[in-house]
Design a protein around this motif. Structure first.
Motif, PDB file in Angstrom:
ATOM      1  N   LEU A   1       0.830  -1.205   0.000  1.00  9.19           N
ATOM      2  CA  LEU A   1       0.000   0.000   0.000  1.00  9.19           C
ATOM      3  C   LEU A   1       0.866   1.257   0.000  1.00  9.19           C
ATOM      4  O   LEU A   1       0.462   2.304  -0.496  1.00  9.19           O
ATOM      5  N   GLU A   2       2.064   1.140   0.573  1.00  8.15           N
ATOM      6  CA  GLU A   2       2.993   2.273   0.600  1.00  8.15           C
ATOM      7  C   GLU A   2       3.455   2.614  -0.816  1.00  8.15           C
ATOM      8  O   GLU A   2       3.645   3.797  -1.145  1.00  8.15           O
ATOM      9  N   SER A   3       3.606   1.588  -1.653  1.00  4.42           N
ATOM     10  CA  SER A   3       4.038   1.796  -3.042  1.00  4.42           C
ATOM     11  C   SER A   3       2.868   2.063  -3.982  1.00  4.42           C
ATOM     12  O   SER A   3       3.044   2.126  -5.202  1.00  4.42           O
ATOM     13  N   LYS A   4       1.678   2.174  -3.426  1.00  7.50           N
ATOM     14  CA  LYS A   4       0.463   2.478  -4.186  1.00  7.50           C
ATOM     15  C   LYS A   4       0.157   1.422  -5.250  1.00  7.50           C
ATOM     16  O   LYS A   4      -0.221   1.748  -6.380  1.00  7.50           O
ATOM     17  N   GLN A   5       0.328   0.162  -4.895  1.00  6.43           N
ATOM     18  CA  GLN A   5      -0.023  -0.909  -5.816  1.00  6.43           C
ATOM     19  C   GLN A   5      -1.533  -1.135  -5.802  1.00  6.43           C
ATOM     20  O   GLN A   5      -2.180  -0.996  -4.765  1.00  6.43           O
ATOM     21  N   PRO A   6      -2.127  -1.498  -6.930  1.00  8.11           N
ATOM     22  CA  PRO A   6      -3.555  -1.824  -6.953  1.00  8.11           C
ATOM     23  C   PRO A   6      -3.846  -2.992  -6.010  1.00  8.11           C
ATOM     24  O   PRO A   6      -3.019  -3.895  -5.858  1.00  8.11           O
TER      25      PRO A   6
ATOM     26  N   VAL B   1     -16.802  -7.388  -4.889  1.00  9.87           N
ATOM     27  CA  VAL B   1     -15.353  -7.256  -5.011  1.00  9.87           C
ATOM     28  C   VAL B   1     -15.030  -5.847  -5.499  1.00  9.87           C
ATOM     29  O   VAL B   1     -15.611  -5.367  -6.485  1.00  9.87           O
ATOM     30  N   LEU B   2     -14.117  -5.184  -4.789  1.00 10.21           N
ATOM     31  CA  LEU B   2     -13.633  -3.858  -5.188  1.00 10.21           C
ATOM     32  C   LEU B   2     -12.191  -3.998  -5.646  1.00 10.21           C
ATOM     33  O   LEU B   2     -11.352  -4.541  -4.921  1.00 10.21           O
ATOM     34  N   ALA B   3     -11.904  -3.521  -6.849  1.00  7.60           N
ATOM     35  CA  ALA B   3     -10.538  -3.504  -7.376  1.00  7.60           C
ATOM     36  C   ALA B   3     -10.109  -2.044  -7.469  1.00  7.60           C
ATOM     37  O   ALA B   3     -10.654  -1.273  -8.254  1.00  7.60           O
ATOM     38  N   VAL B   4      -9.148  -1.653  -6.626  1.00  9.15           N
ATOM     39  CA  VAL B   4      -8.759  -0.245  -6.477  1.00  9.15           C
ATOM     40  C   VAL B   4      -7.427   0.000  -7.181  1.00  9.15           C
ATOM     41  O   VAL B   4      -6.431  -0.667  -6.898  1.00  9.15           O
ATOM     42  N   ASN B   5      -7.417   0.976  -8.102  1.00 10.75           N
ATOM     43  CA  ASN B   5      -6.196   1.293  -8.843  1.00 10.75           C
ATOM     44  C   ASN B   5      -5.920   2.794  -8.767  1.00 10.75           C
ATOM     45  O   ASN B   5      -6.622   3.588  -9.396  1.00 10.75           O
ATOM     46  N   PRO B   6      -4.911   3.203  -7.972  1.00  8.10           N
ATOM     47  CA  PRO B   6      -4.609   4.635  -7.837  1.00  8.10           C
ATOM     48  C   PRO B   6      -3.982   5.219  -9.099  1.00  8.10           C
ATOM     49  O   PRO B   6      -4.053   6.438  -9.314  1.00  8.10           O
ATOM     50  N   ASN B   7      -3.365   4.393  -9.922  1.00  2.29           N
ATOM     51  CA  ASN B   7      -2.756   4.878 -11.161  1.00  2.29           C
ATOM     52  C   ASN B   7      -3.817   5.273 -12.191  1.00  2.29           C
ATOM     53  O   ASN B   7      -3.638   6.225 -12.952  1.00  2.29           O
TER      54      ASN B   7
ATOM     55  N   ASN C   1      -6.836   6.013 -11.092  1.00  6.18           N
ATOM     56  CA  ASN C   1      -7.772   6.802 -10.282  1.00  6.18           C
ATOM     57  C   ASN C   1      -9.194   6.255 -10.383  1.00  6.18           C
ATOM     58  O   ASN C   1     -10.156   6.992 -10.648  1.00  6.18           O
ATOM     59  N   SER C   2      -9.331   4.960 -10.171  1.00 12.87           N
ATOM     60  CA  SER C   2     -10.653   4.352 -10.301  1.00 12.87           C
ATOM     61  C   SER C   2     -10.792   3.135  -9.404  1.00 12.87           C
ATOM     62  O   SER C   2      -9.806   2.524  -8.986  1.00 12.87           O
ATOM     63  N   VAL C   3     -12.045   2.815  -9.125  1.00 14.52           N
ATOM     64  CA  VAL C   3     -12.407   1.596  -8.384  1.00 14.52           C
ATOM     65  C   VAL C   3     -13.437   0.850  -9.223  1.00 14.52           C
ATOM     66  O   VAL C   3     -14.439   1.433  -9.640  1.00 14.52           O
ATOM     67  N   LYS C   4     -13.167  -0.416  -9.496  1.00 12.96           N
ATOM     68  CA  LYS C   4     -14.162  -1.233 -10.181  1.00 12.96           C
ATOM     69  C   LYS C   4     -14.863  -2.097  -9.144  1.00 12.96           C
ATOM     70  O   LYS C   4     -14.216  -2.746  -8.318  1.00 12.96           O
ATOM     71  N   MET C   5     -16.190  -2.072  -9.202  1.00 17.07           N
ATOM     72  CA  MET C   5     -17.014  -2.786  -8.236  1.00 17.07           C
ATOM     73  C   MET C   5     -17.837  -3.836  -8.958  1.00 17.07           C
ATOM     74  O   MET C   5     -18.550  -3.525  -9.906  1.00 17.07           O
ATOM     75  N   ILE C   6     -17.717  -5.074  -8.523  1.00 20.56           N
ATOM     76  CA  ILE C   6     -18.489  -6.144  -9.147  1.00 20.56           C
ATOM     77  C   ILE C   6     -19.228  -6.944  -8.089  1.00 20.56           C
ATOM     78  O   ILE C   6     -18.638  -7.404  -7.114  1.00 20.56           O
ATOM     79  N   SER C   7     -20.534  -7.082  -8.268  1.00 16.96           N
ATOM     80  CA  SER C   7     -21.359  -7.876  -7.358  1.00 16.96           C
ATOM     81  C   SER C   7     -21.491  -9.290  -7.921  1.00 16.96           C
ATOM     82  O   SER C   7     -21.841  -9.466  -9.086  1.00 16.96           O
ATOM     83  N   ILE C   8     -21.197 -10.270  -7.095  1.00 21.96           N
ATOM     84  CA  ILE C   8     -21.314 -11.664  -7.510  1.00 21.96           C
ATOM     85  C   ILE C   8     -22.649 -12.200  -7.015  1.00 21.96           C
ATOM     86  O   ILE C   8     -22.898 -12.221  -5.803  1.00 21.96           O
ATOM     87  N   PRO C   9     -23.548 -12.618  -7.924  1.00 19.53           N
ATOM     88  CA  PRO C   9     -24.840 -13.161  -7.480  1.00 19.53           C
ATOM     89  C   PRO C   9     -24.645 -14.302  -6.492  1.00 19.53           C
ATOM     90  O   PRO C   9     -23.825 -15.196  -6.709  1.00 19.53           O
ATOM     91  N   ARG C  10     -25.387 -14.281  -5.420  1.00 17.40           N
ATOM     92  CA  ARG C  10     -25.163 -15.234  -4.329  1.00 17.40           C
ATOM     93  C   ARG C  10     -25.439 -16.681  -4.732  1.00 17.40           C
ATOM     94  O   ARG C  10     -24.910 -17.607  -4.119  1.00 17.40           O
TER      95      ARG C  10
ATOM     96  N   ASP D   1     -11.161  -8.076 -17.530  1.00 22.91           N
ATOM     97  CA  ASP D   1     -11.370  -6.681 -17.125  1.00 22.91           C
ATOM     98  C   ASP D   1     -10.816  -6.391 -15.744  1.00 22.91           C
ATOM     99  O   ASP D   1     -10.172  -5.362 -15.525  1.00 22.91           O
ATOM    100  N   ILE D   2     -11.055  -7.292 -14.821  1.00 28.81           N
ATOM    101  CA  ILE D   2     -10.634  -7.026 -13.441  1.00 28.81           C
ATOM    102  C   ILE D   2      -9.136  -7.237 -13.263  1.00 28.81           C
ATOM    103  O   ILE D   2      -8.502  -6.564 -12.436  1.00 28.81           O
ATOM    104  N   LYS D   3      -8.547  -8.130 -14.060  1.00 30.59           N
ATOM    105  CA  LYS D   3      -7.100  -8.297 -14.032  1.00 30.59           C
ATOM    106  C   LYS D   3      -6.406  -7.037 -14.551  1.00 30.59           C
ATOM    107  O   LYS D   3      -5.380  -6.609 -14.010  1.00 30.59           O
ATOM    108  N   ALA D   4      -6.985  -6.439 -15.597  1.00 26.60           N
ATOM    109  CA  ALA D   4      -6.414  -5.184 -16.124  1.00 26.60           C
ATOM    110  C   ALA D   4      -6.501  -4.078 -15.087  1.00 26.60           C
ATOM    111  O   ALA D   4      -5.567  -3.275 -14.937  1.00 26.60           O
ATOM    112  N   GLN D   5      -7.593  -4.052 -14.337  1.00 25.59           N
ATOM    113  CA  GLN D   5      -7.754  -3.050 -13.286  1.00 25.59           C
ATOM    114  C   GLN D   5      -6.703  -3.217 -12.196  1.00 25.59           C
ATOM    115  O   GLN D   5      -6.209  -2.234 -11.628  1.00 25.59           O
ATOM    116  N   LEU D   6      -6.345  -4.458 -11.907  1.00 23.06           N
ATOM    117  CA  LEU D   6      -5.353  -4.752 -10.865  1.00 23.06           C
ATOM    118  C   LEU D   6      -3.918  -4.823 -11.421  1.00 23.06           C
ATOM    119  O   LEU D   6      -2.990  -5.142 -10.682  1.00 23.06           O
ATOM    120  N   GLU D   7      -3.787  -4.567 -12.731  1.00 22.68           N
ATOM    121  CA  GLU D   7      -2.495  -4.581 -13.405  1.00 22.68           C
ATOM    122  C   GLU D   7      -1.793  -5.924 -13.244  1.00 22.68           C
ATOM    123  O   GLU D   7      -0.602  -6.032 -12.966  1.00 22.68           O
TER     124      GLU D   7
END
Length: 311
Positions: free
Chosen positions: A65-70, A93-99, A101-110, A303-309
């Motif tokens: 988190l110090e290195s600002k990794q997704p 699931v939230l995928a946070v990418n500071p590079n 500047n976005s958060v991708k949010m995906i709801s998994i049907p139960r 898509d989510i792998k790209a968000q997490l680099e």
């Protein structure tokens, strides 16, 4: 000369009195700030629930988190009752990418049909928590999305009432006219206290979108809590808010990690992009499941792998 001395004396007295007042104010503010800080750290210590593993099996090294990794977070909304730890009716699931500047949010049907990692069987994805708590839920979601899950946040859905009442209620923008548990929810802005919010979030069968409509209302509730919790008027309610959080939220995030996220990832929170999983419902041996086709799963994973680099 005496007049001048009297003026100077009065001036010094006024300055001294003003200084005392300011000092009292500063001490009061400092004491208030310390009280807030102490209550917050106590709540975070109560919420903290470490995992046996230090990092995901899908990472070679622990995320920095110090290195600002997704990074990724699994939010579990658990229908927990006395004597029953419940199932995770909400899995986001939230995928946070500071590079980016976005958060991708995906709801998994139960009801999503998938392999339960650690149980050795195919079942509904929300059963993973019932079988093996947060650990099994995280590993199952990791397998389903083929990504590392770094952190979890578990919320007792029934405890939402306490949290919402602690912030003084919330406002949501309802897009469907319906009634639930004796409450009527018209279209447009709706003010909700804890009991109304629980009814609002639990309705599913009157919604033509089914579980997806329920997921949308769950996200609205979460956003409403965050909005009210960040408002200035809620500062006077901090003790009840922290108490409600401590009673109903568990996470493997430490206070230090929360500070780093707030400091290094704050700008990403302003750009939340919602993703959806397309599939179809069917019954297998008399049990309802949500089936996600392989090509749809591959699309979501890409898509989510790209968000997490991730490669």
């Amino acid at each position: 000369m005496r007049v001048e001395q009297k003026k100077q004396k009065k001036k010094r007295k006024w300055l001294r009195n003003t200084g005392i007042i300011l000092l009292i104010l500063l001490i009061g503010i400092g004491a208030y700030a310390f009280s807030v800080y102490r209550s917050l750290t106590t709540a975070v210590e109560t919420m903290h629930q470490p995992l046996e593993r230090n990092k995901s099996d899908k990472r070679t090294e622990q995320v920095s988190l110090e290195s600002k990794q997704p990074f990724s977070v699994l939010m579990l909304g658990v229908d927990q009752r006395s004597g029953d730890k419940g199932r995770s009716d909400t899995m986001i699931v939230l995928a946070v990418n500071p590079n980016l500047n976005s958060v991708k949010m995906i709801s998994i049907p139960r009801d999503t049909r998938t392999e339960i990692i650690g149980k050795g069987k195919i079942d509904k994805i929300n059963h993973a928590y019932a079988y093996g708590n947060e650990e099994m839920a995280m590993k199952t979601v990791e397998n389903f999305l083929d990504i590392p899950i770094d952190y979890f946040v578990r919320v007792n859905m029934d405890g939402f009432k306490e949290i919402i009442d602690a912030v003084g209620g919330i406002t949501v923008n309802n897009d469907l006219d319906f009634s639930q548990d004796g409450y009527h929810f018209p279209k447009g802005p709706v003010n909700l206290d804890g009991n109304k919010a629980l009814a609002y979030i639990q309705m599913r069968y009157e919604d033509p979108r089914g579980d997806f409509g329920r997921q949308l209302r769950q996200r609205e509730i979460i956003q409403g809590i965050l909005s009210e919790g960040a408002s200035l008027s809620s500062l006077t309610k901090y003790q009840s808010i922290f108490s409600a959080l401590g009673n109903n939220v568990r996470t493997n995030l430490t206070f230090d990690q929360m500070n780093k996220i707030q400091r290094n990832y704050r700008s990403a929170a302003g750009n939340v992009q919602q993703m959806s999983i397309k599939g179809s419902g069917t019954k297998i041996s008399g049990i309802y499941y949500y089936i996600v086709p392989d090509d749809e799963k591959a699309r979501i994973q890409t898509d989510i792998k790209a968000q997490l680099e991730l490669k």
